[in-house]
Design a protein around this motif. Structure first.
Motif, PDB file in Angstrom:
ATOM      1  N   PRO A  12       7.686 -18.842  -4.942  1.00 53.35           N
ATOM      2  CA  PRO A  12       6.631 -17.978  -5.474  1.00 53.35           C
ATOM      3  C   PRO A  12       6.282 -16.861  -4.486  1.00 53.35           C
ATOM      4  CG  PRO A  12       5.997 -20.308  -5.603  1.00 53.35           C
ATOM      5  CD  PRO A  12       7.203 -20.218  -4.711  1.00 53.35           C
ATOM      6  N   LEU A  13       5.909 -15.707  -5.049  1.00 53.35           N
ATOM      7  CA  LEU A  13       5.477 -14.567  -4.248  1.00 53.35           C
ATOM      8  C   LEU A  13       4.041 -14.221  -4.607  1.00 53.35           C
ATOM      9  CD1 LEU A  13       6.289 -12.293  -2.218  1.00 53.35           C
ATOM     10  CD2 LEU A  13       6.792 -10.877  -4.228  1.00 53.35           C
ATOM     11  N   LEU A  14       3.219 -14.095  -3.585  1.00 54.96           N
ATOM     12  CA  LEU A  14       1.848 -13.642  -3.746  1.00 54.96           C
ATOM     13  C   LEU A  14       1.719 -12.267  -3.107  1.00 54.96           C
ATOM     14  CD1 LEU A  14      -1.320 -14.020  -4.137  1.00 54.96           C
ATOM     15  CD2 LEU A  14      -1.297 -15.011  -1.824  1.00 54.96           C
ATOM     16  N   VAL A  15       1.266 -11.290  -3.883  1.00 57.66           N
ATOM     17  CA  VAL A  15       0.902  -9.997  -3.292  1.00 57.66           C
ATOM     18  C   VAL A  15      -0.556 -10.145  -2.875  1.00 57.66           C
ATOM     19  CG1 VAL A  15       0.805  -7.501  -3.589  1.00 57.66           C
ATOM     20  CG2 VAL A  15       2.511  -8.837  -4.847  1.00 57.66           C
ATOM     21  N   GLY A  16      -0.748 -10.547  -1.623  1.00 53.85           N
ATOM     22  CA  GLY A  16      -2.070 -10.920  -1.157  1.00 53.85           C
ATOM     23  C   GLY A  16      -3.021  -9.758  -1.010  1.00 53.85           C
ATOM     24  N   GLU A  17      -2.467  -8.573  -0.774  1.00 55.48           N
ATOM     25  CA  GLU A  17      -3.292  -7.371  -0.685  1.00 55.48           C
ATOM     26  C   GLU A  17      -2.552  -6.186  -1.295  1.00 55.48           C
ATOM     27  OE1 GLU A  17      -4.951  -6.170   3.034  1.00 55.48           O
ATOM     28  OE2 GLU A  17      -5.392  -8.240   3.654  1.00 55.48           O
ATOM     29  N   PHE A  18      -3.273  -5.417  -2.039  1.00 55.04           N
ATOM     30  CA  PHE A  18      -2.845  -4.114  -2.545  1.00 55.04           C
ATOM     31  C   PHE A  18      -4.110  -3.438  -3.028  1.00 55.04           C
ATOM     32  CE2 PHE A  18      -3.175  -6.776  -6.201  1.00 55.04           C
ATOM     33  CZ  PHE A  18      -3.580  -5.961  -7.240  1.00 55.04           C
ATOM     34  N   GLY A  19      -4.055  -2.152  -3.204  1.00 53.99           N
ATOM     35  CA  GLY A  19      -5.238  -1.466  -3.697  1.00 53.99           C
ATOM     36  C   GLY A  19      -5.080   0.026  -3.553  1.00 53.99           C
ATOM     37  N   ALA A  20      -6.081   0.753  -3.991  1.00 50.43           N
ATOM     38  CA  ALA A  20      -6.070   2.212  -3.940  1.00 50.43           C
ATOM     39  C   ALA A  20      -7.222   2.682  -3.071  1.00 50.43           C
ATOM     40  CB  ALA A  20      -6.170   2.803  -5.341  1.00 50.43           C
ATOM     41  N   LEU A  21      -6.956   3.699  -2.271  1.00 47.44           N
ATOM     42  CA  LEU A  21      -7.965   4.297  -1.404  1.00 47.44           C
ATOM     43  C   LEU A  21      -8.524   5.527  -2.104  1.00 47.44           C
ATOM     44  CD1 LEU A  21      -9.317   4.305   1.416  1.00 47.44           C
ATOM     45  CD2 LEU A  21      -7.405   5.713   2.207  1.00 47.44           C
ATOM     46  N   TYR A  22      -9.809   5.470  -2.413  1.00 44.87           N
ATOM     47  CA  TYR A  22     -10.444   6.555  -3.163  1.00 44.87           C
ATOM     48  C   TYR A  22     -11.140   7.493  -2.189  1.00 44.87           C
ATOM     49  CZ  TYR A  22      -9.362   3.583  -7.097  1.00 44.87           C
ATOM     50  OH  TYR A  22      -8.682   2.823  -8.018  1.00 44.87           O
ATOM     51  N   ILE A  23     -10.499   8.639  -1.937  1.00 42.52           N
ATOM     52  CA  ILE A  23     -10.996   9.601  -0.959  1.00 42.52           C
ATOM     53  C   ILE A  23     -11.729  10.748  -1.640  1.00 42.52           C
ATOM     54  CG2 ILE A  23     -10.344  11.202   0.876  1.00 42.52           C
ATOM     55  CD1 ILE A  23      -7.938   9.400   1.449  1.00 42.52           C
ATOM     56  N   HIS A  24     -11.057  11.389  -2.599  1.00 40.80           N
ATOM     57  CA  HIS A  24     -11.632  12.546  -3.265  1.00 40.80           C
ATOM     58  C   HIS A  24     -11.830  12.241  -4.748  1.00 40.80           C
ATOM     59  CE1 HIS A  24     -10.980  14.779   0.366  1.00 40.80           C
ATOM     60  NE2 HIS A  24      -9.685  14.590   0.317  1.00 40.80           N
ATOM     61  N   PRO A  25     -12.950  12.616  -5.332  1.00 39.45           N
ATOM     62  CA  PRO A  25     -13.204  12.333  -6.760  1.00 39.45           C
ATOM     63  C   PRO A  25     -12.112  12.848  -7.681  1.00 39.45           C
ATOM     64  CG  PRO A  25     -15.204  13.114  -5.690  1.00 39.45           C
ATOM     65  CD  PRO A  25     -14.102  13.285  -4.695  1.00 39.45           C
ATOM     66  N   GLU A  26     -11.512  13.986  -7.325  1.00 38.52           N
ATOM     67  CA  GLU A  26     -10.485  14.555  -8.202  1.00 38.52           C
ATOM     68  C   GLU A  26      -9.213  13.713  -8.226  1.00 38.52           C
ATOM     69  OE1 GLU A  26     -10.381  16.901  -4.268  1.00 38.52           O
ATOM     70  OE2 GLU A  26     -11.892  16.056  -5.629  1.00 38.52           O
ATOM     71  N   GLU A  27      -9.086  12.752  -7.306  1.00 41.00           N
ATOM     72  CA  GLU A  27      -7.904  11.893  -7.276  1.00 41.00           C
ATOM     73  C   GLU A  27      -8.126  10.576  -8.006  1.00 41.00           C
ATOM     74  OE1 GLU A  27      -5.897  13.301  -3.037  1.00 41.00           O
ATOM     75  OE2 GLU A  27      -7.086  11.468  -3.122  1.00 41.00           O
ATOM     76  N   LEU A  28      -9.287  10.380  -8.602  1.00 42.73           N
ATOM     77  CA  LEU A  28      -9.624   9.100  -9.223  1.00 42.73           C
ATOM     78  C   LEU A  28      -8.604   8.705 -10.283  1.00 42.73           C
ATOM     79  CD1 LEU A  28     -11.542   6.713  -9.690  1.00 42.73           C
ATOM     80  CD2 LEU A  28     -12.855   8.179 -11.232  1.00 42.73           C
ATOM     81  N   GLU A  29      -8.330   9.592 -11.202  1.00 38.87           N
ATOM     82  CA  GLU A  29      -7.404   9.263 -12.288  1.00 38.87           C
ATOM     83  C   GLU A  29      -6.014   8.947 -11.745  1.00 38.87           C
ATOM     84  OE1 GLU A  29      -5.522  11.314 -16.342  1.00 38.87           O
ATOM     85  OE2 GLU A  29      -7.195  12.267 -15.286  1.00 38.87           O
ATOM     86  N   SER A  30      -5.572   9.731 -10.760  1.00 40.66           N
ATOM     87  CA  SER A  30      -4.264   9.518 -10.152  1.00 40.66           C
ATOM     88  C   SER A  30      -4.181   8.156  -9.473  1.00 40.66           C
ATOM     89  CB  SER A  30      -3.997  10.632  -9.136  1.00 40.66           C
ATOM     90  OG  SER A  30      -2.820  10.381  -8.401  1.00 40.66           O
ATOM     91  N   TYR A  69       0.858  -1.188   0.000  1.00 43.38           N
ATOM     92  CA  TYR A  69       0.000   0.000   0.000  1.00 43.38           C
ATOM     93  C   TYR A  69       0.899   1.244   0.000  1.00 43.38           C
ATOM     94  CZ  TYR A  69      -3.936  -3.050   1.233  1.00 43.38           C
ATOM     95  OH  TYR A  69      -4.902  -4.026   1.230  1.00 43.38           O
ATOM     96  N   PRO A  70       1.564   1.535  -1.122  1.00 44.10           N
ATOM     97  CA  PRO A  70       2.497   2.666  -1.170  1.00 44.10           C
ATOM     98  C   PRO A  70       1.759   3.999  -1.150  1.00 44.10           C
ATOM     99  CG  PRO A  70       2.220   1.733  -3.352  1.00 44.10           C
ATOM    100  CD  PRO A  70       1.451   0.841  -2.417  1.00 44.10           C
ATOM    101  N   PRO A  71       2.451   5.091  -0.816  1.00 42.57           N
ATOM    102  CA  PRO A  71       1.807   6.405  -0.728  1.00 42.57           C
ATOM    103  C   PRO A  71       0.970   6.803  -1.944  1.00 42.57           C
ATOM    104  CG  PRO A  71       3.982   6.522   0.243  1.00 42.57           C
ATOM    105  CD  PRO A  71       3.863   5.143  -0.364  1.00 42.57           C
ATOM    106  N   PRO A  72       1.408   6.558  -3.195  1.00 33.97           N
ATOM    107  CA  PRO A  72       0.559   6.977  -4.319  1.00 33.97           C
ATOM    108  C   PRO A  72      -0.808   6.319  -4.343  1.00 33.97           C
ATOM    109  CG  PRO A  72       2.787   6.546  -5.086  1.00 33.97           C
ATOM    110  CD  PRO A  72       2.704   6.041  -3.671  1.00 33.97           C
ATOM    111  N   ALA A  73      -0.962   5.192  -3.645  1.00 34.41           N
ATOM    112  CA  ALA A  73      -2.238   4.485  -3.655  1.00 34.41           C
ATOM    113  C   ALA A  73      -3.129   4.851  -2.475  1.00 34.41           C
ATOM    114  CB  ALA A  73      -1.997   2.972  -3.648  1.00 34.41           C
TER     115      ALA A  73
END
Length: 469
Positions: free
Chosen positions: A304-322, A261-265
């Motif tokens: 083998p490596l499994l990235v079991g969780e990752f994702g983006a947190l959608y807070i503000h509509p203007e950040e959707l594309e980012s 869950y890196p900062p850009p997400a």
């Protein structure tokens, strides 16, 4: 199912029993057999929620509410939908409380297994693999809310009975599902935090490698005595991030799992650009994953490596594309590395889900006032977050400890105020929303979570670009 073969580990690959390589790509079925407040829309912990419902609606009223909530969150229609998207695996987080009571340890609840059995039957019918993930273990393997923890203390690591119950429950899973091809693997312990028995506070974290290695070895050996070839998935310490002190792979058919869950997400800001004080672009995001401890461990030991969780947190509509750009760049990095992945998460109230409930639905409108109170404490422009930051800074000044990080101190105090106090205050208000409602009315309200009632978030399109390949 005739078309499904049992999966095994072959070198650094996951393969069918006849040797054909399989790349696992799918989603988490979060907020189903392990509820989470920010996904389902209630305040507090799952166990506190269930207790409050039983007190106010009675045992039968509470049972009806949770039955309808769970059937809305996940059904056969959802398996069909995700299969049509091109996914081939579902990671299913579970809470031990579905299978065992704290008042009756080592006595197993058949109703919990029947619920899981039904999900596995749906997966078999539609040829979708399942990963069983122990998201909440007895005694709490993490001090955070996602392990149904109301105390911020991870007792699991300090009490042998909690570890014994954990091992024995996995033995029960192993015996019940021995040889079942639909199960891709057992994810033994979600996001462990091995050295936070008294809370995860803003000091330099140090993993207790003897503890976590010992627990994993015990679990693997116990399961192996029952099912010799079941894939077992071991997550890194400190929420899936740390691997440096792991012992080398000590058994066959082991897969290792990291979370990302890196900062850009997840942090506010525009990507590519400066986020959380750092310049982030596609190459830096790729580098962050390739240089992560999980990726380095997998390369070093050829597993083998499994990235079991990752994702983006959608807070503000203007950040959707980012956010969607960051999500796509993460998956591209996983694909280039050769990692397996399951995105977090399938459905929710509008924060991270590939499917999100309609904001005009009755459920969304009912909980909106409660969410606004919470947002005051977990968003950058919230008055509550700002007040907590002032208090945290004053604490730091009073203590004068150079080892206290300002941002971490703010974050953990904010989380304590929100998770352990504010949400306890809000919990009765949530349950009162359903007091006096007929069973039919409650069912109608909770249908907001059904697949055919949910909105398709733009992130679903991002994920689908990497499926069917």
């Amino acid at each position: 199912m005739i078309g499904m073969q049992r999966l095994i580990v072959k070198g650094n690959q996951i393969a069918t029993s006849d040797g054909k390589e399989v790349k696992l790509r799918g989603a988490n079925i979060g907020a189903w057999m392990n509820l989470e407040n920010f996904l389902n829309g209630y305040p507090g912990s799952e166990s506190a929620l269930r207790n409050e419902f039983a007190l106010r609606l009675g045992e039968s009223g509470a049972a009806h509410f949770f039955e309808r909530l769970l059937s809305g969150m996940f059904s056969e229609e959802d398996v069909v939908f995700l299969k049509a998207c091109g996914m081939n695996v579902l990671r299913i987080p579970v809470n031990y409380r579905h299978f065992e009571s704290d008042l009756q340890p080592f006595v197993y609840r058949e109703e919990g297994f029947k619920l899981l059995d039904q999900a596995l039957e749906w997966c078999e019918k539609h040829e979708m693999y399942a990963i069983l993930d122990m998201h909440t273990a007895p005694g709490f393997q993490s001090p955070d809310w996602h392990s149904d923890n109301s105390s911020q203390r991870a007792y699991f690591w300090e009490h042998i009975q909690f570890q014994d119950r954990f091992i024995t429950l996995w033995e029960h899973f192993a015996a019940r599902y021995r040889g079942r091809a639909v199960i891709a693997g057992f994810d033994l312990l979600n996001e462990p935090v091995s050295n936070a028995s008294y809370g995860r506070f803003p000091a330099q974290y140090r993993s207790d490698w003897d503890k976590i290695n010992g627990v994993y070895r015990r679990a693997v050996e116990a399961i192996r005595a029952i099912d010799a070839e079941r894939i077992l998935i071991l997550e890194g310490d400190y929420l899936g991030f740390y691997f440096e002190g792991f012992e080398a792979p000590f058994a066959e058919h082991l897969v290792y799992s990291s979370h990302l869950y890196p900062p850009p997400a997840v942090k506010e800001g525009h990507y590519p650009g400066v986020i959380d004080g750092e310049e982030w672009d596609k190459e830096k995001l790729r580098q962050a994953f390739f240089e992560s401890e999980g990726a380095q461990f997998a390369r070093k030991h050829n597993v083998p490596l499994l990235v079991g969780e990752f994702g983006a947190l959608y807070i503000h509509p203007e950040e959707l594309e980012s956010r969607n750009r960051a999500l796509g760049d993460m998956i591209e990095a996983f694909e280039d590395f050769g990692a397996h992945w399951t995105v977090w998460t399938f459905k929710d109230i509008g924060h991270m889900g590939l499917l999100q409930i309609d904001p005009s639905s009755e459920y969304a409108r009912m909980i909106a006032p409660l969410l606004q109170v919470e947002y005051a404490f977990n968003r950058d422009d919230g008055w509550g977050r700002q007040q907590v930051a002032v208090m945290a800074d004053r604490m730091k000044e009073a203590i004068e400890d150079a080892g206290i990080d300002r941002d971490l101190n703010r974050y953990f105090l904010e989380m304590s105020v929100r998770e352990n106090y504010l949400q306890v205050l809000l919990l009765p208000s949530y349950v009162k929303l359903f007091e006096g409602q007929t069973p039919e009315r409650i069912e109608s309200i909770l249908e907001a979570f059904r697949e055919d009632r949910c909105l398709r978030h733009d992130s679903l399109g991002v994920v689908k670009r990497f499926l069917n390949s």
